[in-house]
Every structure is written in structure tokens, then in C-alpha cells.
Design an enzyme around this catalytic site. Structure first.
Site, PDB file in Angstrom:
ATOM      1  N   ASN A   1       0.815  -1.207   0.000  1.00  0.00           N
ATOM      2  CA  ASN A   1       0.000   0.000   0.000  1.00  0.00           C
ATOM      3  C   ASN A   1       0.852   1.262   0.000  1.00  0.00           C
ATOM      4  OD1 ASN A   1      -2.316  -1.515  -0.015  1.00  0.00           O
ATOM      5  ND2 ASN A   1      -2.886  -1.101   2.105  1.00  0.00           N
TER       6      ASN A   1
ATOM      7  N   LYS B   1     -11.718  -3.069   9.632  1.00  0.00           N
ATOM      8  CA  LYS B   1     -13.092  -2.640   9.363  1.00  0.00           C
ATOM      9  C   LYS B   1     -14.030  -3.723   8.854  1.00  0.00           C
ATOM     10  CE  LYS B   1     -12.157  -1.187   4.597  1.00  0.00           C
ATOM     11  NZ  LYS B   1     -12.262  -0.092   3.615  1.00  0.00           N
TER      12      LYS B   1
ATOM     13  N   LYS C   1     -21.250   2.803  11.931  1.00  0.00           N
ATOM     14  CA  LYS C   1     -21.466   1.588  12.730  1.00  0.00           C
ATOM     15  C   LYS C   1     -21.172   1.817  14.213  1.00  0.00           C
ATOM     16  CE  LYS C   1     -20.630  -1.658   8.929  1.00  0.00           C
ATOM     17  NZ  LYS C   1     -20.487  -0.625   7.871  1.00  0.00           N
TER      18      LYS C   1
ATOM     19  N   ASN D   1     -20.785   3.859   3.697  1.00  0.00           N
ATOM     20  CA  ASN D   1     -20.048   3.155   2.652  1.00  0.00           C
ATOM     21  C   ASN D   1     -19.362   4.145   1.706  1.00  0.00           C
ATOM     22  OD1 ASN D   1     -21.002   0.226   3.054  1.00  0.00           O
ATOM     23  ND2 ASN D   1     -22.900   1.388   3.041  1.00  0.00           N
TER      24      ASN D   1
ATOM     25  N   SER E   1     -14.153   1.680  -2.232  1.00  0.00           N
ATOM     26  CA  SER E   1     -13.048   1.535  -1.287  1.00  0.00           C
ATOM     27  C   SER E   1     -12.697   0.059  -1.145  1.00  0.00           C
ATOM     28  CB  SER E   1     -13.431   2.131   0.072  1.00  0.00           C
ATOM     29  OG  SER E   1     -14.540   1.441   0.617  1.00  0.00           O
TER      30      SER E   1
ATOM     31  N   THR F   1     -26.791  -8.282   1.308  1.00  0.00           N
ATOM     32  CA  THR F   1     -26.886  -8.705   2.703  1.00  0.00           C
ATOM     33  C   THR F   1     -28.320  -9.059   3.072  1.00  0.00           C
ATOM     34  OG1 THR F   1     -25.050  -7.220   3.199  1.00  0.00           O
ATOM     35  CG2 THR F   1     -26.294  -8.069   5.067  1.00  0.00           C
TER      36      THR F   1
END
Length: 239
Positions: free
Chosen positions: A44, A93, A137, A176, A180, A201
């Protein structure tokens, strides 16, 4: 906004991630004195270095391969580089992974305790600003990821309320981020490429999206607006 970060020594944790990398690119265009870019992924950091080199307008960055759980190393960096602004974007995450009994302790150590220790370092060294990239969240959390981020938020607010505190702590929550790493869009692309089906989901779920560029820009703006202790909620638009 741009003038707020001119000649600043800025540290970004999780700098190689989706938000961290875009923060790095946007801040590099604001004439900071130096960028200290921390990530635990060598690849990264390599990718981020390539993107920054393409800018050809900024060449005073330092790429450091570090784990944010190593608070002693972080403090050495913050002191030696005389850091005055921190953007804390490093976190685990992915909800299903962090929910497993084998991983939930790691989530707490990385997302909560490492953030608490970073707050303490900023407090003791009079860092001017620390902004936490948080999540929706964290609101009435129902999973380990959300709970660990809510505890991280409470850490910032606790240090902010100390009577001798000289650091401006603030938090930014959003949902969201489109495209990403690990988000649903790359998954959909992969499923479409394989001929389907697309998985969701739940059939009644609502998702709110914003682009990586928008999210990072709003993190920077909220840092500029902060007076101390605020939780900024980004307007994600319509679901």
C-alpha cells in the site's frame, strides 16, 4: 481550507488505505511542510508513493512501515518530526472477520487501544489537531467493529475534556465509501465478471454511498471546522 495546512507537519495513519491515500493526495496539494505516511502494508505504501510521484508538485513525504499498536514507535515519530496535525485513518473494518472469536481481541487492540494510546501521545506532546476517521457503525453498535470505533470516539472525547488539554480532537463518521477496498462495488464487479448472481446482505437493506474523493475532502474540512470534541456526520445523500 488550503491555507490551514500550509507549512504543517502532518501525520496520516493508515495512509495506504482507501481514505488514507486520498487524504495524502489532497493534503499534498495544500503545501504542507511535510507528510509522514504510516501504514502496516508495504504494498500500500508503494502504491501511494507512485500516486504521489505523479503529482510532481510535492516531494517532502516520508513513508514509514509501522504498526499503530506500537505506541512507542509512534511517539518517537511524533516527537522527532514535531507533528502538529494527525489524521487517524488506520483501522480494521471488515465486520464478519472481526466478529470471529479468534479476531475480536485484535479488533479491540487495533481500533480502540491503539487510538487511545495515540490520543495520549498527542495530549502529552501538545499536538494541535487529531482527527479520527470513524464510521456510522459506531452508532448504537451491534458488532465488534462498531463497538471498537465507538470506544475510539469516546477516547478522543475523554482527552478533549481534560482541563489541561491543548489538542483539538474531532471525529468524522460516514457510511459506505464507493469503491473503497473491501466494499461492495468491487465485489459486484467480480460477481458480474463471473456471470452472477449479485449477492446482497438483505433484500430490504439501504446503502448510502459517497466517493473516496468526497469523503476525504469532508474529513479535511471537518478538521478545519473543529473546535474540539465534535462528532461530524457526513451527509451521504439518498440511499
Amino acid at each position: 481550507i488550503k491555507s490551514s495546512f500550509e507549512n504543517k507537519k502532518i501525520l496520516i495513519t493508515g495512509a495506504g488505505g482507501s481514505i488514507g491515500a486520498e487524504l495524502s493526495l489532497q493534503l499534498a496539494s495544500m503545501n504542507p511542510e511535510k507528510l509522514i505516511l504510516i501504514d502496516n502494508s508495504e504494498f500500500n505504501l508503494y502504491q501511494l508513493g507512485r500516486k504521489l510521484s505523479d503529482l510532481k508538485k510535492f516531494n517532502n513525504e516520508n513513508f514509514l512501515l509501522r504498526d499503530i499498536q506500537n505506541s512507542e514507535e509512534l511517539e518517537k515519530i511524533i516527537i522527532s518530526e514535531k507533528i502538529d496535525t494527525i489524521f487517524h485513518a488506520a483501522a480494521y473494518k471488515h465486520v464478519p472477520i472481526l466478529e470471529s472469536i479468534e479476531n475480536f481481541k485484535v479488533a479491540l487492540y487495533n481500533n480502540f487501544f491503539a487510538t487511545y494510546n495515540l490520543c495520549d501521545i498527542a495530549f502529552r506532546n501538545n499536538v494541535k489537531n487529531l482527527t479520527l476517521v470513524s464510521t456510522d457503525k459506531a452508532v448504537n453498535p451491534t458488532n465488534i467493529m462498531g463497538a471498537s470505533k465507538r470506544l475510539a470516539e469516546l477516547s478522543l472525547q475523554g482527552f478533549q475534556d481534560n482541563k489541561i488539554n491543548k489538542t483539538c480532537y474531532s471525529m468524522v463518521r460516514f457510511g459506505n465509501v464507493l469503491n473503497s477496498s473491501g466494499s461492495v462495488v468491487p465485489l459486484f464487479w467480480e460477481q458480474i465478471y463471473q456471470g452472477g448472481p449479485l449477492t446482497v446482505t438483505h433484500k430490504d437493506i439501504n446503502r448510502f454511498f459517497m466517493s473516496i474523493e468526497e469523503a476525504s475532502s469532508l474529513v479535511i474540512k471537518s478538521s478545519k471546522m473543529a473546535k474540539g470534541g465534535e462528532v461530524f456526520l457526513l451527509d451521504m445523500g439518498d440511499p
